[in-house]
Design a protein around this motif. Structure first.
Motif, PDB file in Angstrom:
ATOM      1  N   TRP A  71       0.727  -1.216  -0.091  1.00 53.96           N
ATOM      2  CA  TRP A  71       0.055  -0.090  -0.166  1.00 53.96           C
ATOM      3  C   TRP A  71       0.917   1.152   0.187  1.00 53.96           C
ATOM      4  CZ3 TRP A  71      -4.487   0.495  -1.998  1.00 53.96           C
ATOM      5  CH2 TRP A  71      -5.312  -0.648  -1.813  1.00 53.96           C
ATOM      6  N   GLN A  72       1.967   1.366   0.627  1.00 50.70           N
ATOM      7  CA  GLN A  72       2.814   2.353   0.647  1.00 50.70           C
ATOM      8  C   GLN A  72       3.309   2.647  -0.776  1.00 50.70           C
ATOM      9  OE1 GLN A  72       6.113   1.438   3.430  1.00 50.70           O
ATOM     10  NE2 GLN A  72       4.779   1.944   5.319  1.00 50.70           N
ATOM     11  N   GLU A  73       3.751   1.656  -1.502  1.00 57.27           N
ATOM     12  CA  GLU A  73       4.145   1.677  -2.840  1.00 57.27           C
ATOM     13  C   GLU A  73       3.245   2.160  -3.880  1.00 57.27           C
ATOM     14  OE1 GLU A  73       7.345  -2.029  -2.635  1.00 57.27           O
ATOM     15  OE2 GLU A  73       5.670  -2.240  -3.854  1.00 57.27           O
ATOM     16  N   VAL A  74       2.092   1.619  -3.654  1.00 53.79           N
ATOM     17  CA  VAL A  74       0.821   1.957  -4.476  1.00 53.79           C
ATOM     18  C   VAL A  74       0.462   3.593  -4.279  1.00 53.79           C
ATOM     19  CG1 VAL A  74      -1.696   1.610  -4.896  1.00 53.79           C
ATOM     20  CG2 VAL A  74      -0.236  -0.313  -4.757  1.00 53.79           C
ATOM     21  N   ALA A  75       0.351   3.710  -3.092  1.00 53.79           N
ATOM     22  CA  ALA A  75      -0.137   5.037  -2.631  1.00 53.79           C
ATOM     23  C   ALA A  75       0.911   6.216  -3.132  1.00 53.79           C
ATOM     24  CB  ALA A  75      -0.082   5.448  -1.036  1.00 53.79           C
ATOM     25  N   TYR A  76       2.283   5.877  -3.134  1.00 55.09           N
ATOM     26  CA  TYR A  76       3.496   6.662  -3.541  1.00 55.09           C
ATOM     27  C   TYR A  76       3.409   6.807  -5.141  1.00 55.09           C
ATOM     28  CZ  TYR A  76       8.191   8.161  -4.460  1.00 55.09           C
ATOM     29  OH  TYR A  76       9.458   8.908  -4.950  1.00 55.09           O
ATOM     30  N   LEU A  77       3.122   5.664  -5.685  1.00 55.83           N
ATOM     31  CA  LEU A  77       2.924   5.912  -7.303  1.00 55.83           C
ATOM     32  C   LEU A  77       1.584   6.634  -7.861  1.00 55.83           C
ATOM     33  CD1 LEU A  77       4.247   2.321  -8.300  1.00 55.83           C
ATOM     34  CD2 LEU A  77       5.335   4.762  -8.602  1.00 55.83           C
ATOM     35  N   ALA A  78       0.651   6.365  -6.915  1.00 57.76           N
ATOM     36  CA  ALA A  78      -0.578   6.967  -7.328  1.00 57.76           C
ATOM     37  C   ALA A  78      -0.612   8.394  -7.171  1.00 57.76           C
ATOM     38  CB  ALA A  78      -1.716   6.299  -6.493  1.00 57.76           C
ATOM     39  N   TYR A  79       0.163   8.791  -6.124  1.00 57.19           N
ATOM     40  CA  TYR A  79       0.277  10.143  -5.856  1.00 57.19           C
ATOM     41  C   TYR A  79       0.923  11.029  -6.857  1.00 57.19           C
ATOM     42  CZ  TYR A  79       2.058  14.605  -3.232  1.00 57.19           C
ATOM     43  OH  TYR A  79       2.336  15.889  -3.122  1.00 57.19           O
ATOM     44  N   HIS A  80       2.021  10.447  -7.287  1.00 51.88           N
ATOM     45  CA  HIS A  80       3.114  10.960  -8.172  1.00 51.88           C
ATOM     46  C   HIS A  80       2.698  10.671  -9.528  1.00 51.88           C
ATOM     47  CE1 HIS A  80       6.098  12.449  -5.355  1.00 51.88           C
ATOM     48  NE2 HIS A  80       5.882  11.246  -4.810  1.00 51.88           N
ATOM     49  N   LEU A  81       1.968   9.620 -10.079  1.00 51.55           N
ATOM     50  CA  LEU A  81       1.698   9.288 -11.460  1.00 51.55           C
ATOM     51  C   LEU A  81       0.375   9.597 -11.672  1.00 51.55           C
ATOM     52  CD1 LEU A  81       3.714   6.049 -11.982  1.00 51.55           C
ATOM     53  CD2 LEU A  81       4.631   8.480 -12.431  1.00 51.55           C
ATOM     54  N   HIS A  82      -0.505   9.411 -10.599  1.00 48.68           N
ATOM     55  CA  HIS A  82      -1.761   9.712 -10.673  1.00 48.68           C
ATOM     56  C   HIS A  82      -2.517   8.580 -11.684  1.00 48.68           C
ATOM     57  CE1 HIS A  82      -1.406  13.700  -9.428  1.00 48.68           C
ATOM     58  NE2 HIS A  82      -0.536  13.829 -10.230  1.00 48.68           N
ATOM     59  N   TRP A  83      -2.023   7.249 -11.581  1.00 46.24           N
ATOM     60  CA  TRP A  83      -2.574   6.157 -12.209  1.00 46.24           C
ATOM     61  C   TRP A  83      -3.733   5.623 -11.308  1.00 46.24           C
ATOM     62  CZ3 TRP A  83       2.275   2.775 -14.033  1.00 46.24           C
ATOM     63  CH2 TRP A  83       2.862   3.386 -14.800  1.00 46.24           C
ATOM     64  N   PRO A  84      -4.623   5.180 -12.063  1.00 42.49           N
ATOM     65  CA  PRO A  84      -5.871   4.298 -11.028  1.00 42.49           C
ATOM     66  C   PRO A  84      -5.342   3.107 -10.379  1.00 42.49           C
ATOM     67  CG  PRO A  84      -6.272   4.459 -13.457  1.00 42.49           C
ATOM     68  CD  PRO A  84      -4.619   4.780 -13.411  1.00 42.49           C
ATOM     69  N   LEU A  85      -5.848   2.851  -9.237  1.00 43.10           N
ATOM     70  CA  LEU A  85      -5.536   2.007  -8.173  1.00 43.10           C
ATOM     71  C   LEU A  85      -5.411   0.532  -9.104  1.00 43.10           C
ATOM     72  CD1 LEU A  85      -5.071   0.846  -5.536  1.00 43.10           C
ATOM     73  CD2 LEU A  85      -7.513   0.680  -5.027  1.00 43.10           C
ATOM     74  N   VAL A  95       8.811   2.627  -8.379  1.00 42.79           N
ATOM     75  CA  VAL A  95       9.017   3.467  -7.162  1.00 42.79           C
ATOM     76  C   VAL A  95      10.310   4.103  -7.158  1.00 42.79           C
ATOM     77  CG1 VAL A  95       9.107   3.248  -4.601  1.00 42.79           C
ATOM     78  CG2 VAL A  95       7.201   2.379  -5.684  1.00 42.79           C
ATOM     79  N   ARG A  96      11.303   3.263  -7.658  1.00 38.35           N
ATOM     80  CA  ARG A  96      12.885   3.764  -7.689  1.00 38.35           C
ATOM     81  C   ARG A  96      12.900   4.667  -8.485  1.00 38.35           C
ATOM     82  NH1 ARG A  96      15.373  -2.306  -6.786  1.00 38.35           N
ATOM     83  NH2 ARG A  96      15.209  -2.558  -4.738  1.00 38.35           N
ATOM     84  N   ALA A  97      12.447   4.690  -9.787  1.00 38.34           N
ATOM     85  CA  ALA A  97      12.527   5.644 -10.854  1.00 38.34           C
ATOM     86  C   ALA A  97      11.982   6.983 -10.431  1.00 38.34           C
ATOM     87  CB  ALA A  97      11.941   5.192 -12.108  1.00 38.34           C
ATOM     88  N   VAL A  98      10.844   6.982  -9.873  1.00 38.35           N
ATOM     89  CA  VAL A  98      10.194   8.256  -9.330  1.00 38.35           C
ATOM     90  C   VAL A  98      11.107   8.722  -8.196  1.00 38.35           C
ATOM     91  CG1 VAL A  98       8.036   9.065  -8.179  1.00 38.35           C
ATOM     92  CG2 VAL A  98       8.045   7.477 -10.173  1.00 38.35           C
ATOM     93  N   ALA A  99      11.344   8.015  -7.268  1.00 35.66           N
ATOM     94  CA  ALA A  99      12.238   8.424  -6.184  1.00 35.66           C
ATOM     95  C   ALA A  99      13.478   9.179  -6.769  1.00 35.66           C
ATOM     96  CB  ALA A  99      12.527   7.526  -5.254  1.00 35.66           C
ATOM     97  N   GLY A 100      13.997   8.544  -7.687  1.00 33.52           N
ATOM     98  CA  GLY A 100      15.149   9.302  -8.314  1.00 33.52           C
ATOM     99  C   GLY A 100      14.736  10.352  -8.972  1.00 33.52           C
ATOM    100  N   LEU A 101      13.631  10.578  -9.655  1.00 29.53           N
ATOM    101  CA  LEU A 101      13.368  11.746 -10.225  1.00 29.53           C
ATOM    102  C   LEU A 101      12.944  12.790  -9.177  1.00 29.53           C
ATOM    103  CD1 LEU A 101      10.777  10.649 -12.872  1.00 29.53           C
ATOM    104  CD2 LEU A 101      13.029  11.553 -13.393  1.00 29.53           C
TER     105      LEU A 101
END
Length: 57
Positions: free
Chosen positions: A10-24, A39-45
């Motif tokens: 859920w932490q990974e999904v929430a992180y990606l949803a917040y940054h990428l705005h992808w559906p659950l 997650v690693r790519a977005v964290a790097g960005l």
């Protein structure tokens, strides 16, 4: 067989949803390693963006 911790999922999904705005559904359909790579790519960005901000602050 070990299960992936639900709270980490859920932490990974929430992180990606917040940054990428992808559906659950799309985030939950990702393979584990694909989700981890994203997650690693977005964290790097994010880290690179903050480095720029700190540089000019």
């Amino acid at each position: 067989m070990l299960r992936y911790p639900v709270d980490v999922l859920w932490q990974e999904v929430a992180y990606l949803a917040y940054h990428l705005h992808w559906p659950l559904d799309e985030l939950l359909d990702l393979e584990h390693m694909d989700r981890v790579r994203l997650v690693r790519a977005v964290a790097g960005l994010n880290e690179r963006a903050w480095e720029v901000v700190r540089e000019f602050a």
